[in-house]
Design a protein around this motif. Sequence first.
Motif, PDB file in Angstrom:
ATOM      1  N   LYS A  76      86.783  30.546 -39.562  1.00 29.38           N
ATOM      2  CA  LYS A  76      86.194  31.542 -38.670  1.00 29.38           C
ATOM      3  C   LYS A  76      87.355  32.276 -38.014  1.00 29.38           C
ATOM      4  O   LYS A  76      88.118  31.670 -37.263  1.00 29.38           O
ATOM      5  CB  LYS A  76      85.308  30.891 -37.614  1.00 29.38           C
ATOM      6  CG  LYS A  76      84.012  30.320 -38.152  1.00 29.38           C
ATOM      7  CD  LYS A  76      83.147  29.784 -37.034  1.00 29.38           C
ATOM      8  CE  LYS A  76      81.844  29.222 -37.572  1.00 29.38           C
ATOM      9  NZ  LYS A  76      80.990  28.671 -36.490  1.00 29.38           N
ATOM     10  N   LEU A 122      83.665  37.544 -33.783  1.00 31.04           N
ATOM     11  CA  LEU A 122      83.800  36.892 -35.082  1.00 31.04           C
ATOM     12  C   LEU A 122      83.842  37.932 -36.197  1.00 31.04           C
ATOM     13  O   LEU A 122      83.008  38.846 -36.249  1.00 31.04           O
ATOM     14  CB  LEU A 122      82.627  35.936 -35.309  1.00 31.04           C
ATOM     15  CG  LEU A 122      82.599  35.162 -36.619  1.00 31.04           C
ATOM     16  CD1 LEU A 122      83.799  34.232 -36.723  1.00 31.04           C
ATOM     17  CD2 LEU A 122      81.294  34.368 -36.731  1.00 31.04           C
ATOM     18  N   ARG A 171      82.759  38.687 -39.338  1.00 27.62           N
ATOM     19  CA  ARG A 171      81.704  38.162 -40.220  1.00 27.62           C
ATOM     20  C   ARG A 171      81.716  38.779 -41.612  1.00 27.62           C
ATOM     21  O   ARG A 171      81.341  38.142 -42.593  1.00 27.62           O
ATOM     22  CB  ARG A 171      80.325  38.404 -39.576  1.00 27.62           C
ATOM     23  CG  ARG A 171      80.145  37.717 -38.232  1.00 27.62           C
ATOM     24  CD  ARG A 171      78.774  38.025 -37.646  1.00 27.62           C
ATOM     25  NE  ARG A 171      78.588  37.433 -36.341  1.00 27.62           N
ATOM     26  CZ  ARG A 171      78.180  36.193 -36.132  1.00 27.62           C
ATOM     27  NH1 ARG A 171      77.913  35.422 -37.178  1.00 27.62           N
ATOM     28  NH2 ARG A 171      78.036  35.718 -34.914  1.00 27.62           N
TER      29      ARG A 171
END
Length: 311
Positions: free
Chosen positions: A47, A53, A55
Amino acid sequence: MTNNIISFQISFKGTIYPVQKWNAEGTVEELKLHVQDLTGVPVERQKLMYKGLLRDNAQTLVNAKIQDGVKVMLIGSKDEDIRQVQEIDKRVDRIRTTPVRKVKAFKSGPNKDDIRYNFHKITVIEEFPEPEKARKLLERLRDDRGVRHVMKQYQWSVGELTELTPFERTILGYNRNKGELISLRLRTDDMAGFRHYDSIRKVLLHELTHNVWSEHDHRFHQLNRELEIVADPKTFGGTRLSNDAVYTPASDDEVDSAITWEAGSYRLGGAARNLDNLTPDERRNLRAKAATMRMTKEDVDIEEGCGSKST
């Protein structure tokens, strides 16, 4: 250096890994492959965090706002880390092979309810860092004034309060066999610290609700809300304990007067309406649905992270 070539850093568990002369038009996926070589954390368990984040693996670093000189945080686990935790899991399971026997009620003696309605054993994972802090967290929960009030009011006795291994990252807590054992996640995903006390306490109240209701239905949500009120030190028994406003349990009529119908769903607040034509069961269901509608995002996260089971 052209505008498309940047240098930045990857931060992982206190170590800084420089990324030099990287093409800013490259994708997040390409960066993850490079990070795998740098840190040993497989791509599928990475991550990457920078202003949120990352993604979309197909996103370019330019679109992800990663610029020259910034620091990107990595959260993830190496294969060796997971193997170590799995070995710890096995050892912890062996420790718990003996069933926890319920403690018999005391017939006399001072503070017998404090002894009787309690968590009778506390267990942490000694192989994890700072086990003494984990134990103090569980002891603080056990001795929490509001939690003790809940235990005595509902006459609950829990065999064991334990630390949950963070290997199963989707679970925040679980209640086994309605109070035989309650296990709570104490540590952050990266094992670098501990979760906030108030968040752990809220999970504990959720798991205590499973002493009565197994399913996350309207009855569960109604009791869970009740426990949160009962556990608030400012509201014990409707008695003022501070200068703050105090909660006094309302009668059925008072609760009904606070429930209105709007756009096909129940909500709290607004003007009172006449519910005299409803049966007692319908009135109870209405109040329960109103309680369910008050679920916060944290409530939803806790419910999704609940691994409670009854055998």
